[in-house]
Design an enzyme around this catalytic site. Structure first.
Site, PDB file in Angstrom:
ATOM      1  N   CYS A  67       2.948   8.472   1.645  1.00 51.18           N
ATOM      2  CA  CYS A  67       3.364   7.542   2.693  1.00 51.18           C
ATOM      3  C   CYS A  67       3.712   6.225   1.994  1.00 51.18           C
ATOM      4  O   CYS A  67       2.875   5.632   1.315  1.00 51.18           O
ATOM      5  CB  CYS A  67       2.216   7.360   3.680  1.00 51.18           C
ATOM      6  SG  CYS A  67       2.648   6.233   4.989  1.00 51.18           S
ATOM      7  N   CYS A  87      -1.357  -1.925  14.665  1.00 48.70           N
ATOM      8  CA  CYS A  87      -1.077  -1.847  13.232  1.00 48.70           C
ATOM      9  C   CYS A  87      -1.485  -3.111  12.495  1.00 48.70           C
ATOM     10  O   CYS A  87      -1.163  -4.220  12.930  1.00 48.70           O
ATOM     11  CB  CYS A  87       0.424  -1.587  13.056  1.00 48.70           C
ATOM     12  SG  CYS A  87       0.968  -1.638  11.361  1.00 48.70           S
ATOM     13  N   CYS A 104      -2.717   1.916   8.027  1.00 54.13           N
ATOM     14  CA  CYS A 104      -1.880   1.284   7.014  1.00 54.13           C
ATOM     15  C   CYS A 104      -1.951  -0.228   7.108  1.00 54.13           C
ATOM     16  O   CYS A 104      -1.904  -0.804   8.177  1.00 54.13           O
ATOM     17  CB  CYS A 104      -0.449   1.745   7.202  1.00 54.13           C
ATOM     18  SG  CYS A 104       0.685   0.781   6.238  1.00 54.13           S
ATOM     19  N   GLU A 151       0.826  -1.211   0.000  1.00 50.06           N
ATOM     20  CA  GLU A 151       0.000   0.000   0.000  1.00 50.06           C
ATOM     21  C   GLU A 151       0.854   1.253   0.000  1.00 50.06           C
ATOM     22  O   GLU A 151       1.924   1.285   0.607  1.00 50.06           O
ATOM     23  CB  GLU A 151      -0.823   0.059   1.286  1.00 50.06           C
ATOM     24  CG  GLU A 151      -2.019  -0.844   1.307  1.00 50.06           C
ATOM     25  CD  GLU A 151      -2.800  -0.691   2.609  1.00 50.06           C
ATOM     26  OE1 GLU A 151      -3.356  -1.689   3.059  1.00 50.06           O
ATOM     27  OE2 GLU A 151      -2.836   0.411   3.174  1.00 50.06           O
ATOM     28  N   CYS A 171       5.228  -7.154   7.881  1.00 44.47           N
ATOM     29  CA  CYS A 171       6.151  -6.601   8.872  1.00 44.47           C
ATOM     30  C   CYS A 171       6.325  -7.603  10.003  1.00 44.47           C
ATOM     31  O   CYS A 171       5.381  -8.284  10.387  1.00 44.47           O
ATOM     32  CB  CYS A 171       5.614  -5.285   9.422  1.00 44.47           C
ATOM     33  SG  CYS A 171       6.772  -4.528  10.579  1.00 44.47           S
ATOM     34  N   GLY A 222       5.791  -2.044   6.859  1.00 46.54           N
ATOM     35  CA  GLY A 222       7.170  -2.465   7.097  1.00 46.54           C
ATOM     36  C   GLY A 222       7.914  -1.558   8.053  1.00 46.54           C
ATOM     37  O   GLY A 222       7.498  -0.427   8.315  1.00 46.54           O
ATOM     38  N   SER A 265      10.497   6.655   9.498  1.00 44.45           N
ATOM     39  CA  SER A 265       9.906   6.331  10.789  1.00 44.45           C
ATOM     40  C   SER A 265      10.461   4.986  11.263  1.00 44.45           C
ATOM     41  O   SER A 265      10.756   4.108  10.447  1.00 44.45           O
ATOM     42  CB  SER A 265       8.393   6.262  10.583  1.00 44.45           C
ATOM     43  OG  SER A 265       7.804   5.465  11.543  1.00 44.45           O
ATOM     44  N   LEU A 319       7.049   6.099  19.449  1.00 44.03           N
ATOM     45  CA  LEU A 319       7.312   5.847  20.882  1.00 44.03           C
ATOM     46  C   LEU A 319       6.109   5.143  21.530  1.00 44.03           C
ATOM     47  O   LEU A 319       6.237   4.044  22.040  1.00 44.03           O
ATOM     48  CB  LEU A 319       7.635   7.166  21.585  1.00 44.03           C
ATOM     49  CG  LEU A 319       8.447   6.986  22.857  1.00 44.03           C
ATOM     50  CD1 LEU A 319       9.836   6.455  22.562  1.00 44.03           C
ATOM     51  CD2 LEU A 319       8.541   8.298  23.626  1.00 44.03           C
ATOM     52  N   HIS A 320       4.975   5.810  21.529  1.00 42.47           N
ATOM     53  CA  HIS A 320       3.697   5.219  21.965  1.00 42.47           C
ATOM     54  C   HIS A 320       3.641   4.746  23.412  1.00 42.47           C
ATOM     55  O   HIS A 320       2.639   4.144  23.828  1.00 42.47           O
ATOM     56  CB  HIS A 320       3.266   4.067  21.042  1.00 42.47           C
ATOM     57  CG  HIS A 320       3.356   4.395  19.588  1.00 42.47           C
ATOM     58  ND1 HIS A 320       3.004   5.625  19.069  1.00 42.47           N
ATOM     59  CD2 HIS A 320       3.790   3.664  18.525  1.00 42.47           C
ATOM     60  CE1 HIS A 320       3.211   5.626  17.766  1.00 42.47           C
ATOM     61  NE2 HIS A 320       3.691   4.449  17.413  1.00 42.47           N
ATOM     62  N   ASN A 347      -6.784   4.910  15.661  1.00 40.11           N
ATOM     63  CA  ASN A 347      -7.797   4.630  14.655  1.00 40.11           C
ATOM     64  C   ASN A 347      -8.144   3.145  14.732  1.00 40.11           C
ATOM     65  O   ASN A 347      -7.238   2.314  14.709  1.00 40.11           O
ATOM     66  CB  ASN A 347      -7.205   4.952  13.275  1.00 40.11           C
ATOM     67  CG  ASN A 347      -8.252   5.091  12.215  1.00 40.11           C
ATOM     68  OD1 ASN A 347      -9.342   5.576  12.474  1.00 40.11           O
ATOM     69  ND2 ASN A 347      -7.927   4.657  11.018  1.00 40.11           N
TER      70      ASN A 347
HETATM   71  S1  SF4 Z   1       3.844   0.178  12.945  1.00 35.62           S
HETATM   72 FE1  SF4 Z   1       5.490  -0.166  11.466  1.00 35.62          FE
HETATM   73  S2  SF4 Z   1       6.964  -1.457  12.573  1.00 35.62           S
HETATM   74 FE2  SF4 Z   1       5.044  -1.586  13.726  1.00 35.62          FE
HETATM   75  S3  SF4 Z   1       3.991  -3.427  12.881  1.00 35.62           S
HETATM   76 FE3  SF4 Z   1       3.240  -1.626  11.743  1.00 35.62          FE
HETATM   77  S4  SF4 Z   1       4.542  -1.543   9.930  1.00 35.62           S
HETATM   78 FE4  SF4 Z   1       5.611  -2.840  11.454  1.00 35.62          FE
END
Ligand code: SF4
Length: 358
Positions: free
Chosen positions: A113, A127, A340, A92, A120, A167, A199, A223-224, A297
């Protein structure tokens, strides 16, 4: 065997290959001009090259770009592109319109983006990209081709890039830097390093490597969580590189390079407490890092939710009371990190169903 893509070569690599054939030294620039300025889609279209050079290029290199599978969104909104690569894998890319911008303030830049891997391995809990695991790294041409394909399909010129798609960019560092070499070069896509943001989920050794890179792109640390206990719940990578290790690598980076920024997805009841806000502000002060707050989200298959608007605003207020430079993304539809990977996941699952009907 698949031929390498012509778009995986830097100018000097191409010049070297051509010199071995006795081609004149200006030939490489002619070819990159056709690729990145005139944007032709075949060697045959490079009409000022001798026929023998075109035949040589066609024999040695491929020219295939990604196939567009789906496009979501319209010209004035965020547009999402689902691409199929030559080996059938799906990736994507996202195009964010000029205004409103990615980070709170208005901007006149059009941001793409971009993905750096298929799937990943890092499994951040907010994610969708990691839900089906890791398949492979994208090669430099597959990274550059996303930009060319987004521009060709949207009719818009991209002037800002964030490597925040599918990724972990720093897990594919060699190919990423090679692609940035093409994206940043005057003979390539000519996008200034300050308009390129990488990132990372926090790969400490690679952050140290990046610190010695001469190109001044920007670095965003996902960071989160401002303590190990909270961060490890959201990002499994924290068990490998805990906050102390990550922050030492960031100190090293900041001492040698420019600024970095923190990305912080606000998740209700998980990392949005006052305590986390106070701690986050202190970490940011240590590194003079700007903070981008992104309300969570919802991702299909994951159970977290976004905090109320009040909670988001009070988190922001605490950061600012500490003197931190922080923004809160207020617009809807630009939740790139969280969103994403979802389009790819849905399409893959639908395709699997089609192949094996119950
Ligand atoms: S945020 Fe980035 S590093 Fe974390 S799982 Fe998603 S794609 Fe992978």
């Amino acid at each position: 065997m698949l031929k390498p893509s012509i778009k995986s070569l830097l100018l000097d690599e191409l010049a070297h290959q051509l010199a071995l054939r006795g081609e004149p030294s200006y030939r490489a620039r002619q070819i990159t001009g056709w690729l990145y300025k005139k944007r032709v889609d075949s060697f045959a279209a490079m009409t000022d090259l001798p026929a023998s050079t075109r035949a040589y290029l066609a024999e040695q290199f491929s020219f295939v770009g990604p196939e567009v599978v789906r496009v979501l969104g319209s010209k004035d909104t965020t547009q999402k592109f689902l691409f199929r690569l030559a080996d059938g894998n799906l990736i994507e890319s996202v195009l964010i319109p000029a205004s409103p911008a990615l980070y709170g303030e208005a901007s006149d830049r059009r941001t793409a983006c971009i993905s750096t891997q298929v799937g990943c391995a890092y499994g951040c809990k907010f994610c969708a990209s990691g839900l089906d695991g890791f398949s492979r790294n994208l090669d430099p041409a597959e990274i550059v081709d996303q930009l060319l394909a987004v521009e060709a399909n949207s009719g818009q010129k991209i002037d800002n890039i964030v490597f925040m798609g599918m990724g972990e960019p720093l897990a594919n560092l060699t190919y990423l830097l090679h692609a940035i070499g093409i994206i940043n070069a005057p003979w390539g896509l000519e996008i200034g390093a300050r308009h390129i943001t990488i990132s990372t989920s926090g790969l400490a050794p690679q952050i140290r490597k990046l610190a010695t890179e001469p190109t001044q792109f920007r670095l965003a640390i996902s960071l989160h969580g401002a303590t190990d206990a909270v961060r490890s719940q959201i990002m499994p990578v924290n068990r490998k590189y805990n906050l102390a290790t990550l922050l030492e690598a960031c100190d090293y980076y900041v001492a040698r390079k420019k600024r970095l920024m923190f990305e912080y997805i606000l998740i209700a009841g998980i990392n949005d407490t006052d305590e986390q806000a106070h701690k986050l502000a202190k970490l940011a002060a240590r590194l003079s890092a700007k903070i981008n707050l992104i309300p969570y989200n919802t991702v299909e298959g994951l159970e977290w939710s976004r905090p109320s608007r009040n909670r988001q605003e009070s988190f922001l207020r605490i950061l600012r009371d500490h003197g931190a430079v922080a923004t809160l993304r207020r617009e809807k539809g630009h939740d790139i990190n969280a969103a994403c990977g979802q389009l790819r996941l849905q399409t893959r699952r639908a395709e699997r169903k089609e192949r094996s009907p119950a």
